[in-house]
Write a protein that holds these residues in place. Structure first.
Motif, mmCIF file in Angstrom:
data_model
loop_
_atom_site.group_PDB
_atom_site.id
_atom_site.type_symbol
_atom_site.label_atom_id
_atom_site.label_comp_id
_atom_site.label_asym_id
_atom_site.label_seq_id
_atom_site.Cartn_x
_atom_site.Cartn_y
_atom_site.Cartn_z
ATOM 1 N N LEU A 135 0.946 -1.204 -0.067
ATOM 2 C CA LEU A 135 -0.031 -0.078 -0.093
ATOM 3 C C LEU A 135 0.950 1.252 0.081
ATOM 4 O O LEU A 135 0.859 2.224 -0.660
ATOM 5 C CB LEU A 135 -0.986 0.114 1.226
ATOM 6 C CG LEU A 135 -2.314 -0.592 1.039
ATOM 7 C CD1 LEU A 135 -2.981 -0.938 2.240
ATOM 8 C CD2 LEU A 135 -2.903 0.199 0.170
ATOM 9 N N GLY A 136 1.824 1.218 0.854
ATOM 10 C CA GLY A 136 2.846 2.427 0.968
ATOM 11 C C GLY A 136 3.351 2.832 -0.432
ATOM 12 O O GLY A 136 3.329 3.932 -0.799
ATOM 13 N N GLU A 137 3.825 1.709 -1.165
ATOM 14 C CA GLU A 137 4.481 1.985 -2.282
ATOM 15 C C GLU A 137 3.853 2.596 -3.328
ATOM 16 O O GLU A 137 4.172 3.355 -3.822
ATOM 17 C CB GLU A 137 5.270 0.689 -2.814
ATOM 18 C CG GLU A 137 6.733 0.467 -1.805
ATOM 19 C CD GLU A 137 6.909 -1.041 -2.274
ATOM 20 O OE1 GLU A 137 6.716 -1.464 -3.054
ATOM 21 O OE2 GLU A 137 8.155 -1.592 -1.477
ATOM 22 N N LEU A 138 2.559 2.342 -3.309
ATOM 23 C CA LEU A 138 1.645 2.885 -4.304
ATOM 24 C C LEU A 138 0.983 4.097 -3.912
ATOM 25 O O LEU A 138 0.916 4.993 -4.629
ATOM 26 C CB LEU A 138 0.549 1.767 -4.447
ATOM 27 C CG LEU A 138 0.917 0.765 -5.453
ATOM 28 C CD1 LEU A 138 -0.492 -0.134 -5.596
ATOM 29 C CD2 LEU A 138 1.128 1.006 -6.721
ATOM 30 N N LEU A 139 0.709 4.266 -2.599
ATOM 31 C CA LEU A 139 -0.168 5.303 -2.167
ATOM 32 C C LEU A 139 0.621 6.885 -2.479
ATOM 33 O O LEU A 139 0.017 7.580 -2.735
ATOM 34 C CB LEU A 139 -0.455 5.297 -0.791
ATOM 35 C CG LEU A 139 -1.483 6.061 -0.338
ATOM 36 C CD1 LEU A 139 -2.785 6.205 -1.117
ATOM 37 C CD2 LEU A 139 -2.017 5.685 1.119
ATOM 38 N N ASP B 85 12.271 4.499 2.542
ATOM 39 C CA ASP B 85 13.388 4.192 1.724
ATOM 40 C C ASP B 85 13.121 4.085 0.205
ATOM 41 O O ASP B 85 13.682 4.573 -0.584
ATOM 42 C CB ASP B 85 14.050 2.850 2.104
ATOM 43 C CG ASP B 85 14.905 3.181 3.197
ATOM 44 O OD1 ASP B 85 15.155 2.445 4.171
ATOM 45 O OD2 ASP B 85 15.530 4.319 3.627
ATOM 46 N N GLU B 86 11.855 3.222 -0.018
ATOM 47 C CA GLU B 86 11.506 2.912 -1.373
ATOM 48 C C GLU B 86 11.040 4.280 -2.204
ATOM 49 O O GLU B 86 11.262 4.420 -3.301
ATOM 50 C CB GLU B 86 10.373 1.718 -1.501
ATOM 51 C CG GLU B 86 11.093 0.494 -1.463
ATOM 52 C CD GLU B 86 11.069 0.139 0.066
ATOM 53 O OE1 GLU B 86 10.935 0.984 1.118
ATOM 54 O OE2 GLU B 86 11.165 -1.135 0.117
ATOM 55 N N ILE B 87 10.342 5.105 -1.264
ATOM 56 C CA ILE B 87 9.714 6.178 -2.181
ATOM 57 C C ILE B 87 10.368 7.504 -2.227
ATOM 58 O O ILE B 87 10.073 8.323 -2.917
ATOM 59 C CB ILE B 87 8.324 6.472 -1.594
ATOM 60 C CG1 ILE B 87 8.374 6.710 0.020
ATOM 61 C CG2 ILE B 87 7.404 5.245 -1.738
ATOM 62 C CD1 ILE B 87 7.229 7.264 0.730
ATOM 63 N N GLY B 88 11.610 7.385 -1.570
ATOM 64 C CA GLY B 88 12.463 8.495 -1.382
ATOM 65 C C GLY B 88 12.135 9.830 -1.405
ATOM 66 O O GLY B 88 11.034 9.913 -0.400
ATOM 67 N N ALA B 89 12.540 10.898 -1.751
ATOM 68 C CA ALA B 89 12.405 12.189 -1.292
ATOM 69 C C ALA B 89 11.149 12.600 -1.977
ATOM 70 O O ALA B 89 10.370 13.496 -1.195
ATOM 71 C CB ALA B 89 13.287 13.151 -2.028
ATOM 72 N N LEU C 176 9.166 4.022 13.432
ATOM 73 C CA LEU C 176 8.732 3.254 12.316
ATOM 74 C C LEU C 176 9.947 3.879 11.295
ATOM 75 O O LEU C 176 10.478 3.186 10.397
ATOM 76 C CB LEU C 176 7.579 3.238 11.975
ATOM 77 C CG LEU C 176 6.423 2.444 12.562
ATOM 78 C CD1 LEU C 176 5.220 2.448 11.741
ATOM 79 C CD2 LEU C 176 7.055 1.051 12.487
ATOM 80 N N MET C 177 10.214 5.166 11.295
ATOM 81 C CA MET C 177 10.834 5.683 10.133
ATOM 82 C C MET C 177 12.393 5.232 10.265
ATOM 83 O O MET C 177 13.088 5.176 9.202
ATOM 84 C CB MET C 177 10.845 7.485 10.401
ATOM 85 C CG MET C 177 9.550 7.852 9.874
ATOM 86 S SD MET C 177 9.455 9.764 10.350
ATOM 87 C CE MET C 177 10.528 10.256 9.087
ATOM 88 N N VAL C 178 12.568 5.178 11.579
ATOM 89 C CA VAL C 178 14.174 4.869 11.819
ATOM 90 C C VAL C 178 14.136 3.159 11.709
ATOM 91 O O VAL C 178 15.400 2.637 11.309
ATOM 92 C CB VAL C 178 14.353 5.287 13.243
ATOM 93 C CG1 VAL C 178 15.833 4.828 13.676
ATOM 94 C CG2 VAL C 178 14.222 6.792 13.224
ATOM 95 N N VAL C 345 22.421 8.060 6.487
ATOM 96 C CA VAL C 345 22.524 6.720 6.522
ATOM 97 C C VAL C 345 22.918 6.067 7.706
ATOM 98 O O VAL C 345 22.755 4.570 7.626
ATOM 99 C CB VAL C 345 23.660 6.626 5.383
ATOM 100 C CG1 VAL C 345 23.313 7.010 4.086
ATOM 101 C CG2 VAL C 345 24.859 7.203 5.945
ATOM 102 N N TRP C 346 23.210 6.696 8.787
ATOM 103 C CA TRP C 346 23.561 5.930 9.875
ATOM 104 C C TRP C 346 22.301 5.129 10.591
ATOM 105 O O TRP C 346 22.565 4.022 10.943
ATOM 106 C CB TRP C 346 23.982 7.054 10.912
ATOM 107 C CG TRP C 346 24.200 6.499 12.467
ATOM 108 C CD1 TRP C 346 24.709 5.475 12.831
ATOM 109 C CD2 TRP C 346 23.699 7.180 13.711
ATOM 110 N NE1 TRP C 346 24.588 5.195 14.277
ATOM 111 C CE2 TRP C 346 23.923 6.361 14.629
ATOM 112 C CE3 TRP C 346 22.666 8.657 13.909
ATOM 113 C CZ2 TRP C 346 23.791 6.757 15.881
ATOM 114 C CZ3 TRP C 346 22.717 8.950 15.040
ATOM 115 C CH2 TRP C 346 23.129 7.894 16.086
#
Lengths: 210, 118, 348
Positions: A135-139, B85-89, C176-178, C345-346
């Motif tokens: 979901l995250g990759e698409l949304l 990480d996958e969706i980037g900036a 979660l972000m980390v 990147v750390w």
């Protein structure tokens, strides 16, 4: 029958039962709680479809937030059931016609498109399939436009809720916690050193009085 | 993956069962001698004046609605946080746009006093 | 262990075997948990006693160690008074609505690498959903008691829980972000290395916010105005007695231990030792988890003994106007650091 099928039939029947209870039971609080049960069962059915993110978010948002709102309102309002039910029979013919129309439409739509060929089993996924990740990759990439529109819909909801419910309160003395916690001891208390009255002067005063 | 949810289902059932057993044990072992005074609702020692419904307070309704909005925001933030990480900036700035709109709403609430005195 | 069990019960059909094995694991989690909850109440009374320069309970059993047993027996024997005109069914199911989520969340807590009942991919989300369910026990109990104090206490308590849940949710988003995964085991494994790799370092404001929100969610001092004796006479559970009250009590303390365990898992490295060198690795990972959770749980008790109670409007102000902006800001900062600075990147 595999366990998965048994689980599906069990949760689906609980869902149907709870939904029926929601519309028939008299007590509004119990009705709202049956709706909570219905949402839970729906979430369990979704888990059998491997849509774990959606199922858990259904519980988180619907059961955790929307039903809490419903319960707040229903519990605070003193709903008089007898009064509500008094006007029921007047609208029965119109209600009956609308209900029959709805049933006819639903049957028409389902009979034409609801067949095992069109609704095959969802593809079984790899072992490390993560519903959330997909979901995250698409949304946030492909569907970013509807996503931002969702932000605006939420903004409208905030503004509507406040505009409709906040009443201008009569200007009253209000406490400002920020200023309260910033007080210092020096502002509130002043310790003054005084000479204490001497003993002899006090004894003379007492002799005079008696 | 689905096999992992069966223990959870069982755990929820067992958890509710533990509660039910506890309360049932309590009902079985404890005496049951009700009389009117004991069953009266608590009112600091005297009879209650009126029915126990409070006046409808709109602040609770507002808090609940604002909670729904922010809960939805959290629901949107969860998948975003793990695919960062996958969706980037690009994905990051898409979410920043979303958060900016909702921060505008938050500032509106704050200024209007919807977050006050409760 | 698993093979031994399956060999022992080979005469049962396979599905039943699996079910029995899962039930055994559930009992292996719940029984020590109940014991922990019981002795946590004892630890609270003793520790708060010592902080107030007095000895806590020390009569029952050797130096007071049988006190929780005595409490449990007493509560079992007390009559469960159902107030007049209270909704009987809802009155008795409200404690279950409180206890169910508090216990069910333990299904996904990893006590050590591989020692988890259900290693699901959305573990953290599941826990957040279950803590949201905690508000129902409070609401239903307050309404079903048909008492003004109970109902008012329940509404205020529910509004408080709901406000601090937002802060908790945002703090979890930062984690979660980390960490990059909702799976609790992955979150802990992402902190492996040393104490400096644990998430308390990049997420320090979120740790503080999460813990404060956790204390407020469980209605513990200094945020216990909705159930403080001098404020509203025990709030939503004023009409409860005997075992029904005991179940609420259990739920509250189980929630406290749960929040402590989650803080340890998300910010303090879970079962990982502070340094991967000799003296620290002598202690098995399960014990490290226990030690860390106990230290964080001790903070709950320390707060109760130290801080005066917040007023209700101060509580709501803190939740909405202070904690939410801090977490939102830190999420933006984390994102910026991740993408636009070299140290990103750390902890990616």
């Amino acid at each position: 029958m595999t366990f998965l099928q048994f689980a599906f039939y069990f949760f689906a029947s609980v869902l149907v039962f709870a939904a029926a209870m929601v519309v028939t039971i008299r007590n509004p609080v119990k009705s709202a709680l049956f709706l909570v049960l219905a949402f839970f069962s729906a979430a369990c059915v979704w888990i059998t479809l491997q849509a774990e993110f959606l199922a858990i978010v259904l519980v988180l948002v619907y059961v955790g937030a929307v039903m809490v709102l419903f319960l707040f309102v229903v519990m605070m309002l003193d709903i008089n059931i007898a009064e509500l039910r008094a006007g029921f029979t007047r609208y029965l013919p119109v209600g009956g016609v609308v209900a029959v129309l709805l049933v006819v439409e639903i049957v028409f739509v389902l009979a034409r498109t609801f067949s095992p060929q069109q609704f095959a089993n969802p593809p079984s996924h790899a072992a490390d399939y993560s519903n959330t990740r997909e979901l995250g990759e698409l949304l946030y990439t492909t569907y970013v436009y509807p996503f931002e529109i969702a932000a605006f819909i939420l903004l409208v909801a905030i503004i509507a809720a406040i505009a409709l419910t906040m009443r201008a309160r009569a200007p009253r003395k209000r406490i400002d916690p920020v200023r309260q916690v910033q007080t210092r001891r020096e502002d509130r208390l002043r310790i003054v050193k005084m000479k204490s009255a001497s003993r002899t002067a006090h004894r003379d005063q007492q002799d005079d009085a008696s | 993956m689905l096999a992992n949810y069966f223990p959870i289902l069982l755990f929820i059932v067992v958890g509710l069962g533990v509660g039910a057993v506890a309360v049932s044990v309590g009902k079985v072992l404890a005496p049951h001698k009700p009389y009117d005074d004991k069953l009266a609702p608590y009112e600091c020692g005297f009879e209650a004046f009126e029915d126990s419904r409070m006046k409808f307070d709109v602040r609770y309704y507002l808090v609940a609605i604002l909670f729904i909005i922010f809960d939805l925001e959290i629901a949107f933030l969860f998948p975003w946080a793990i695919v960062l990480d996958e969706i980037g900036a690009f994905g990051f700035w898409a979410m920043m746009g979303f958060l900016a709109v909702l921060v505008v709403g938050f500032i509106y609430e704050w200024k209007k006093g919807a977050l006050e005195w409760e | 262990m698993r093979e031994y069990f399956f060999w022992l019960t080979a005469w049962l059909p396979h599905n039943l075997q699996v079910t029995m094995w899962v039930l055994t694991k559930i009992v292996a989690i719940l029984a020590p948990l109940m014991l922990c909850v019981a002795y946590f109440t004892f630890a609270e009374r003793k520790l708060i006693g010592y902080m107030q320069i007095r000895v806590g309970p020390n009569r029952v059993g050797p130096r007071g160690w049988l006190q929780p047993i005595a409490d449990a027996l007493k509560l079992m024997m007390k009559e469960i008074i159902i107030p007049s005109r209270a909704n009987r069914f809802l009155f008795l199911t409200a404690p279950l609505l409180s206890l169910g989520p508090a216990l069910a969340a333990w299904a996904v807590i990893p006590f050590s690498d591989g020692l988890v009942l259900a290693d699901i991919d959305a573990g953290l989300l599941y826990i957040l959903a279950l803590t949201s369910m905690g508000v129902y026990g409070v609401l239903v109990a307050g309404w079903a008691s048909n008492s003004k104090y109970a109902f008012l206490g329940a509404m205020r308590c529910a509004a408080q829980i709901v406000a601090y849940e937002i802060a908790m949710g945002f703090a979890l988003v930062g984690v979660l972000m980390v960490a990059g995964s909702l799976n609790l085991r992955d979150i802990v494994l992402g902190q492996s290395g040393s104490m400096l790799h644990w998430y308390w370092l990049p997420l320090l404001p979120l740790l503080v916010v999460y813990f404060i929100a956790g204390v407020a969610e469980t209605n513990r001092a200094p945020f216990d105005v909705a159930e403080g004796e001098s404020e509203i006479v025990a709030g939503f559970h004023v009409e409860y007695s005997g075992m029904a009250f005991a179940v609420f009590f259990l739920a509250e303390y189980a929630n406290m231990i749960l929040i402590a365990a989650l803080t340890v898992l998300m910010f303090f490295g879970g079962w990982l030792p502070p340094l991967e060198v000799a003296p620290f690795t002598w202690l098995p990972p399960l014990m490290w988890f226990g030690v860390k959770t106990s230290l964080v749980a001790f903070l709950f008790l320390w707060f109760r003994a130290t801080f005066p109670r917040y007023r209700y409007d101060q509580i709501m102000r803190l939740g909405w106007k202070v904690l939410i902006p801090i977490t939102l800001l830190w999420i933006v900062v984390l994102g910026m650091v991740k993408f636009y600075t070299p140290i990103g990147v750390w902890f990616a």
